[in-house]
Design an enzyme around this catalytic site. Structure first.
Site, PDB file in Angstrom:
ATOM      1  N   GLY A  72       0.823  -1.215   0.000  1.00 14.25           N
ATOM      2  CA  GLY A  72       0.000   0.000   0.000  1.00 14.25           C
ATOM      3  C   GLY A  72       0.853   1.261   0.000  1.00 14.25           C
ATOM      4  O   GLY A  72       2.086   1.207  -0.085  1.00 14.25           O
TER       5      GLY A  72
ATOM      6  N   PHE B 153       0.125  -1.626   8.977  1.00 12.46           N
ATOM      7  CA  PHE B 153      -0.573  -0.631   8.155  1.00 12.46           C
ATOM      8  C   PHE B 153      -1.891  -1.168   7.596  1.00 12.46           C
ATOM      9  O   PHE B 153      -2.806  -0.399   7.319  1.00 12.46           O
ATOM     10  CB  PHE B 153       0.276  -0.248   6.931  1.00 12.46           C
ATOM     11  CG  PHE B 153       1.523   0.514   7.218  1.00 12.46           C
ATOM     12  CD1 PHE B 153       1.472   1.848   7.565  1.00 12.46           C
ATOM     13  CD2 PHE B 153       2.766  -0.091   7.112  1.00 12.46           C
ATOM     14  CE1 PHE B 153       2.626   2.561   7.808  1.00 12.46           C
ATOM     15  CE2 PHE B 153       3.928   0.618   7.350  1.00 12.46           C
ATOM     16  CZ  PHE B 153       3.858   1.942   7.700  1.00 12.46           C
TER      17      PHE B 153
ATOM     18  N   SER C  62      -4.863   7.312  13.226  1.00 12.04           N
ATOM     19  CA  SER C  62      -5.206   8.426  12.358  1.00 12.04           C
ATOM     20  C   SER C  62      -5.698   9.589  13.208  1.00 12.04           C
ATOM     21  O   SER C  62      -6.294   9.397  14.270  1.00 12.04           O
ATOM     22  CB  SER C  62      -6.322   7.942  11.430  1.00 12.04           C
ATOM     23  OG  SER C  62      -7.069   9.023  10.953  1.00 12.04           O
TER      24      SER C  62
ATOM     25  N   TYR D   6     -14.845   4.512   9.615  1.00 15.78           N
ATOM     26  CA  TYR D   6     -13.388   4.377   9.500  1.00 15.78           C
ATOM     27  C   TYR D   6     -12.722   4.938  10.758  1.00 15.78           C
ATOM     28  O   TYR D   6     -11.896   4.278  11.407  1.00 15.78           O
ATOM     29  CB  TYR D   6     -12.876   5.125   8.249  1.00 15.78           C
ATOM     30  CG  TYR D   6     -11.400   5.414   8.332  1.00 15.78           C
ATOM     31  CD1 TYR D   6     -10.473   4.386   8.227  1.00 15.78           C
ATOM     32  CD2 TYR D   6     -10.924   6.715   8.576  1.00 15.78           C
ATOM     33  CE1 TYR D   6      -9.108   4.635   8.356  1.00 15.78           C
ATOM     34  CE2 TYR D   6      -9.566   6.968   8.699  1.00 15.78           C
ATOM     35  CZ  TYR D   6      -8.664   5.922   8.593  1.00 15.78           C
ATOM     36  OH  TYR D   6      -7.328   6.179   8.737  1.00 15.78           O
TER      37      TYR D   6
ATOM     38  N   LYS E 275     -10.474   3.157  14.096  1.00  9.39           N
ATOM     39  CA  LYS E 275      -9.163   3.574  14.631  1.00  9.39           C
ATOM     40  C   LYS E 275      -9.275   3.869  16.126  1.00  9.39           C
ATOM     41  O   LYS E 275      -8.371   3.539  16.905  1.00  9.39           O
ATOM     42  CB  LYS E 275      -8.629   4.790  13.863  1.00  9.39           C
ATOM     43  CG  LYS E 275      -8.265   4.477  12.421  1.00  9.39           C
ATOM     44  CD  LYS E 275      -7.134   3.441  12.314  1.00  9.39           C
ATOM     45  CE  LYS E 275      -6.829   3.017  10.909  1.00  9.39           C
ATOM     46  NZ  LYS E 275      -5.884   1.895  10.809  1.00  9.39           N
TER      47      LYS E 275
ATOM     48  N   TYR F 280      -1.573   9.424  12.125  1.00  5.54           N
ATOM     49  CA  TYR F 280      -1.182  10.195  10.942  1.00  5.54           C
ATOM     50  C   TYR F 280      -2.203  11.283  10.693  1.00  5.54           C
ATOM     51  O   TYR F 280      -3.402  11.043  10.780  1.00  5.54           O
ATOM     52  CB  TYR F 280      -1.158   9.339   9.663  1.00  5.54           C
ATOM     53  CG  TYR F 280      -0.517   8.001   9.792  1.00  5.54           C
ATOM     54  CD1 TYR F 280       0.572   7.792  10.636  1.00  5.54           C
ATOM     55  CD2 TYR F 280      -0.991   6.926   9.049  1.00  5.54           C
ATOM     56  CE1 TYR F 280       1.153   6.550  10.738  1.00  5.54           C
ATOM     57  CE2 TYR F 280      -0.417   5.687   9.150  1.00  5.54           C
ATOM     58  CZ  TYR F 280       0.651   5.495   9.998  1.00  5.54           C
ATOM     59  OH  TYR F 280       1.209   4.262  10.099  1.00  5.54           O
ATOM     60  N   PHE F 281      -1.687  12.428  10.272  1.00  5.41           N
ATOM     61  CA  PHE F 281      -2.597  13.445   9.772  1.00  5.41           C
ATOM     62  C   PHE F 281      -2.850  13.094   8.300  1.00  5.41           C
ATOM     63  O   PHE F 281      -3.291  11.997   8.039  1.00  5.41           O
ATOM     64  CB  PHE F 281      -2.062  14.841  10.132  1.00  5.41           C
ATOM     65  CG  PHE F 281      -2.390  15.104  11.595  1.00  5.41           C
ATOM     66  CD1 PHE F 281      -1.808  14.331  12.606  1.00  5.41           C
ATOM     67  CD2 PHE F 281      -3.367  15.990  11.958  1.00  5.41           C
ATOM     68  CE1 PHE F 281      -2.182  14.461  13.949  1.00  5.41           C
ATOM     69  CE2 PHE F 281      -3.744  16.142  13.303  1.00  5.41           C
ATOM     70  CZ  PHE F 281      -3.149  15.379  14.285  1.00  5.41           C
TER      71      PHE F 281
ATOM     72  N   ARG G   4      -6.864  20.665   6.814  1.00  7.94           N
ATOM     73  CA  ARG G   4      -6.154  19.444   7.184  1.00  7.94           C
ATOM     74  C   ARG G   4      -4.658  19.737   7.322  1.00  7.94           C
ATOM     75  O   ARG G   4      -4.167  20.718   6.774  1.00  7.94           O
ATOM     76  CB  ARG G   4      -6.312  18.359   6.091  1.00  7.94           C
ATOM     77  CG  ARG G   4      -7.728  17.853   5.879  1.00  7.94           C
ATOM     78  CD  ARG G   4      -8.183  16.960   7.021  1.00  7.94           C
ATOM     79  NE  ARG G   4      -9.508  16.407   6.751  1.00  7.94           N
ATOM     80  CZ  ARG G   4     -10.650  17.026   7.012  1.00  7.94           C
ATOM     81  NH1 ARG G   4     -10.635  18.234   7.544  1.00  7.94           N
ATOM     82  NH2 ARG G   4     -11.794  16.448   6.757  1.00  7.94           N
TER      83      ARG G   4
ATOM     84  N   ARG H  87     -19.161  16.801   2.431  1.00  2.25           N
ATOM     85  CA  ARG H  87     -19.087  15.342   2.305  1.00  2.25           C
ATOM     86  C   ARG H  87     -19.374  14.725   3.667  1.00  2.25           C
ATOM     87  O   ARG H  87     -18.815  15.158   4.676  1.00  2.25           O
ATOM     88  CB  ARG H  87     -17.670  14.984   1.835  1.00  2.25           C
ATOM     89  CG  ARG H  87     -17.455  13.543   1.489  1.00  2.25           C
ATOM     90  CD  ARG H  87     -16.056  13.319   0.914  1.00  2.25           C
ATOM     91  NE  ARG H  87     -15.023  13.368   1.932  1.00  2.25           N
ATOM     92  CZ  ARG H  87     -13.743  13.025   1.733  1.00  2.25           C
ATOM     93  NH1 ARG H  87     -13.345  12.642   0.527  1.00  2.25           N
ATOM     94  NH2 ARG H  87     -12.868  13.087   2.703  1.00  2.25           N
TER      95      ARG H  87
ATOM     96  N   GLY I 218     -19.258  12.643   6.896  1.00  2.00           N
ATOM     97  CA  GLY I 218     -18.144  12.040   7.639  1.00  2.00           C
ATOM     98  C   GLY I 218     -16.938  12.950   7.807  1.00  2.00           C
ATOM     99  O   GLY I 218     -15.996  12.608   8.518  1.00  2.00           O
ATOM    100  N   ASP I 219     -16.934  14.102   7.129  1.00  2.00           N
ATOM    101  CA  ASP I 219     -15.764  14.988   7.208  1.00  2.00           C
ATOM    102  C   ASP I 219     -15.725  15.778   8.521  1.00  2.00           C
ATOM    103  O   ASP I 219     -16.757  16.279   8.972  1.00  2.00           O
ATOM    104  CB  ASP I 219     -15.794  16.010   6.062  1.00  2.00           C
ATOM    105  CG  ASP I 219     -15.069  15.509   4.833  1.00  2.00           C
ATOM    106  OD1 ASP I 219     -14.314  14.533   4.952  1.00  2.00           O
ATOM    107  OD2 ASP I 219     -15.257  16.102   3.761  1.00  2.00           O
TER     108      ASP I 219
HETATM  109  N1  UDP Z   1     -11.891  16.812  -0.579  1.00  3.02           N
HETATM  110  C1  UDP Z   1     -12.466  17.598  -1.555  1.00  3.02           C
HETATM  111  N2  UDP Z   1     -12.648  17.073  -2.803  1.00  3.02           N
HETATM  112  C2  UDP Z   1     -12.250  15.806  -3.111  1.00  3.02           C
HETATM  113  C3  UDP Z   1     -11.631  15.006  -2.105  1.00  3.02           C
HETATM  114  C4  UDP Z   1     -11.466  15.547  -0.863  1.00  3.02           C
HETATM  115  O1  UDP Z   1     -12.846  18.737  -1.304  1.00  3.02           O
HETATM  116  O2  UDP Z   1     -12.458  15.402  -4.250  1.00  3.02           O
HETATM  117  C5  UDP Z   1     -11.728  17.361   0.773  1.00  3.02           C
HETATM  118  C6  UDP Z   1     -12.402  16.519   1.842  1.00  3.02           C
HETATM  119  O3  UDP Z   1     -13.777  16.828   1.909  1.00  3.02           O
HETATM  120  C7  UDP Z   1     -11.616  16.959   3.067  1.00  3.02           C
HETATM  121  C8  UDP Z   1     -10.206  17.213   2.517  1.00  3.02           C
HETATM  122  O4  UDP Z   1     -10.360  17.362   1.109  1.00  3.02           O
HETATM  123  O5  UDP Z   1     -12.120  18.154   3.552  1.00  3.02           O
HETATM  124  C9  UDP Z   1      -9.269  16.052   2.770  1.00  3.02           C
HETATM  125  O6  UDP Z   1      -9.912  14.865   2.339  1.00  3.02           O
HETATM  126  P1  UDP Z   1      -9.167  13.472   2.301  1.00  3.02           P
HETATM  127  O7  UDP Z   1     -10.170  12.452   1.881  1.00  3.02           O
HETATM  128  O8  UDP Z   1      -7.928  13.619   1.489  1.00  3.02           O
HETATM  129  O9  UDP Z   1      -8.714  13.277   3.796  1.00  3.02           O
HETATM  130  P2  UDP Z   1      -9.587  13.077   5.155  1.00  3.02           P
HETATM  131  O10 UDP Z   1     -10.925  13.682   4.967  1.00  3.02           O
HETATM  132  O11 UDP Z   1      -9.617  11.612   5.387  1.00  3.02           O
HETATM  133  O12 UDP Z   1      -8.818  13.827   6.188  1.00  3.02           O
END
Ligand code: UDP
Length: 344
Positions: free
Chosen positions: A12, A84, A128, A153, A157, A181-182, A235, A299, A301-302
């Site tokens: 991975g 991992f 995470s 998800y 974790k 991890y960030f 992020r 989105r 879950g964000d």
């Molecule tokens: N994001 C976005 N468009 C995309 C993919 C991700 O705006 O096509 C945003 C997502 O909503 C989040 C940020 O980018 O706010 C980071 O998303 P990612 O999936 O990379 O990481 P995670 O959300 O797991 O921290």
């Protein structure tokens, strides 16, 4: 006798970059395990190209405990496991929570039993920053309490860490370090290896590079109405090679550590928060490619914003991230270009 380190999920994204660091900076014999659910064995050819070393690997599903034990029945000097292997897409986990609970937790319990029974003294667990959930006070330190998980998800974790802490409390015979991890992004500077998931990526940077190269017509910024400086989510993006390097340091320290602390957690981030819009701007500035994107809805879950306090990683590991956001996007773009050439 050769000391063996097992890397689960070694085909991975983070696993493969960590194998490169292990090969280049340690004398361990590295054995990778993967079931290729979201990767391919081709990754080993890429690692071999970068390191000029042959890779020892086994195809197996960690949810199959017998297969795991059988695969290593003759191996007697395993000094550590870096675990991992897990599913990691927030949106996919929202669509299919059972897939995530079954896979991520069953495999972890099997790895724990494997460490216990084979007397493997050191375990590094991929955690995470999503364990923190939505929090008011930033940056997050390792002492920031977990909020409710925003996705299955993230929940796997949180539970994974809780399970490991409880085993430690019960007096298991191995030490565990959970690395939170960030947002790991970018690719190896050689351009020979990077993120190449089998399933369509859901992470921001691969979506940016895929859009820029024309594999996607356009992309969306998921939410521009958050109460952040520009309305998009924030992020802490960190170069995958910095993350890989942190694992080598962490494993070495864990192996050397003689005190009785058997469970600990460390954040791996840069300490800088970057918004989605800023990440896109950095990509456009560094590559001079104009990205086709639109503002879309939030989105599921964000979390709104998260970035790391880096004090503990400096103190405990003597490590800090060294690569900039510019280096992250430039390396990701180099990798995307090479991958597309390869596939054309
Ligand atoms: N994001 C976005 N468009 C995309 C993919 C991700 O705006 O096509 C945003 C997502 O909503 C989040 C940020 O980018 O706010 C980071 O998303 P990612 O999936 O990379 O990481 P995670 O959300 O797991 O921290």
């Amino acid at each position: 006798m050769e000391k063996v380190v097992i890397v689960t999920g070694g085909a991975g994204y983070i696993g493969s970059h960590t194998i490169i660091e292990l090969i280049q900076n340690t004398s361990f014999k590295v054995v990778s395990i993967d079931n290729y659910i979201n990767s391919s064995s081709q990754t080993y050819d890429r690692i071999e190209k970068v390191t000029s070393k042959n890779i020892d690997y086994k195809e197996l599903d960690l949810c199959d405990k017998k297969a795991l034990f059988d695969a290593f029945k003759d191996e007697i000097n395993i000094v550590g496991i870096i675990h991992f292997a897990a599913l990691k897409s927030v949106p996919e986990s929202v669509e299919n929570p059972s897939l995530y609970y079954n896979n991520n937790l069953q495999s972890l319990i099997n790895v724990i039993d494997f460490c216990k029974e084979k007397e493997i003294p050191n375990l590094i667990f991929s955690s995470s920053c999503s364990v923190y959930g939505n929090i008011d006070s930033l940056p997050v330190t390792e002492n920031t309490p977990f909020s409710k998980a925003e996705s299955p998800y993230a929940h796997t974790k949180q539970i994974g860490e809780d399970i490991l802490e409880m085993y430690a409390k019960c007096g298991v015979n191995f030490k565990t370090l959970a690395l939170r991890y960030f947002n790991p992004v970018g690719a190896h500077e050689s351009g020979l290896i990077g993120e190449s998931p089998i399933n369509p990526p859901t992470s921001l940077i691969p979506i940016i590079t895929q859009t820029a190269i024309g594999l996607r017509k356009k992309m969306f910024v998921h939410g521009v109405d958050y109460p952040t400086r520009d309305g998009s989510c924030i992020r802490d993006y960190i170069h995958v090679c910095d993350i890989a390097n942190a694992h080598v340091i962490a494993l070495t320290k864990l192996i050397e550590q003689t005190d009785s602390l058997s469970f600990d957690v460390v954040n791996l981030g840069t300490g800088d928060g970057v918004s989605v819009k800023e990440a896109i701007a950095s990509f456009e500035k560094n590559t001079e490619v104009s990205l086709s994107y639109e503002f879309g809805p939030r989105r599921a879950g964000d979390v709104m914003a998260i970035y790391s306090d880096t004090t503990k990683s400096k103190e405990v590991l003597g490590w800090e991230a060294s690569r900039s956001l510019d280096e992250m996007v430039i390396s990701a773009w180099k990798w995307q270009n090479n991958l597309s050439k390869e596939n054309s």
